[in-house]
Write an enzyme that holds these catalytic residues in place. Sequence first.
Site, mmCIF file in Angstrom:
data_model
loop_
_atom_site.group_PDB
_atom_site.id
_atom_site.type_symbol
_atom_site.label_atom_id
_atom_site.label_comp_id
_atom_site.label_asym_id
_atom_site.label_seq_id
_atom_site.Cartn_x
_atom_site.Cartn_y
_atom_site.Cartn_z
ATOM 1 N N PRO A 2 -9.590 0.423 2.288
ATOM 2 C CA PRO A 2 -8.743 -0.328 3.226
ATOM 3 C C PRO A 2 -7.736 -1.196 2.470
ATOM 4 O O PRO A 2 -8.103 -1.906 1.547
ATOM 5 C CB PRO A 2 -9.758 -1.183 3.994
ATOM 6 C CG PRO A 2 -11.033 -0.412 3.907
ATOM 7 C CD PRO A 2 -11.013 0.212 2.546
ATOM 8 N N GLU A 3 -6.467 -1.061 2.840
ATOM 9 C CA GLU A 3 -5.443 -1.877 2.197
ATOM 10 C C GLU A 3 -5.118 -3.073 3.091
ATOM 11 O O GLU A 3 -5.713 -3.261 4.150
ATOM 12 C CB GLU A 3 -4.218 -1.015 1.905
ATOM 13 C CG GLU A 3 -4.538 0.098 0.899
ATOM 14 C CD GLU A 3 -3.303 0.716 0.290
ATOM 15 O OE1 GLU A 3 -2.287 0.011 0.134
ATOM 16 O OE2 GLU A 3 -3.341 1.912 -0.032
#
Length: 271
Positions: A2-3
Amino acid sequence: MPELPEVVVTLRGVSPHILGKQVASVSVREPRLRWPVTEGLSSLLVGQTLLEGRQRGKYMLFRFASGHLMIHLGMSGNLRIVTAGTPVGKHDHVDINFVDGTVLRYSDPRRFGTIQWLEGLPEEHPLLHHLGPEPFDDAFCGDHLYRLSRGRKVPVKQFIMDSKIVVGVGNIYANESLFHAGIRPTLGAGKVSRVRYVELVEQVKRVLASAIEQGGTTLRDFVGGDGKPGYFKQELYVYGRAGESCLKCGTLLKEIRQGQRSTVYCPDCQR
């Protein structure tokens, strides 16, 4: 992994369901994350009311009267809202149970995330004190990148992905931002002009803002706060499109490896 947009979307997704609510209990089924869950977390949280949720880099900080609960999703983690009694899955490691029956559930198949209790200023924690500015802060500007890049031979893509320089510019968004700024990712950071850094900052902010607005990039392991996957509806111009035609000029996009990550760029549009 997840960014930053996924982290922001997750925080926005879960916060309305838990802000202002009192913790009834904490269930820690698996404390062995990348950094172990704080021992005695239940005794620290029970009876406290959640006052605020905010984000620092890829860390979520939930503020209570006596400290902060810091959560990092690692490579495959997610937070979601469930109700009391919802069956527990194999990778559902921690539940924060609120008095009204709402449950904040942390799941992490690879266990590379963390849940820790912090007292004092979160920014002084060893995992946070070295972080650069947030991408939407005024401190993140062309002058900031230009000043820190002087004399640096590291490729500009790796430079802007360094969390000491700026937080939250992960691989997907570095590829896209450099494309829209017309900068070749292999160019040495010290060779990029101030004017080009100003343009790059604008593109980073625009690309990240668009991703957040659309709900985050679709990642196999990401689940949003409402239990639905996030979607990046904006068309990706280069990431994941190696060998395809550039959407601006028609040239075939090239792919190389930088720091063990895929980099895709247009040989004609990016100089």
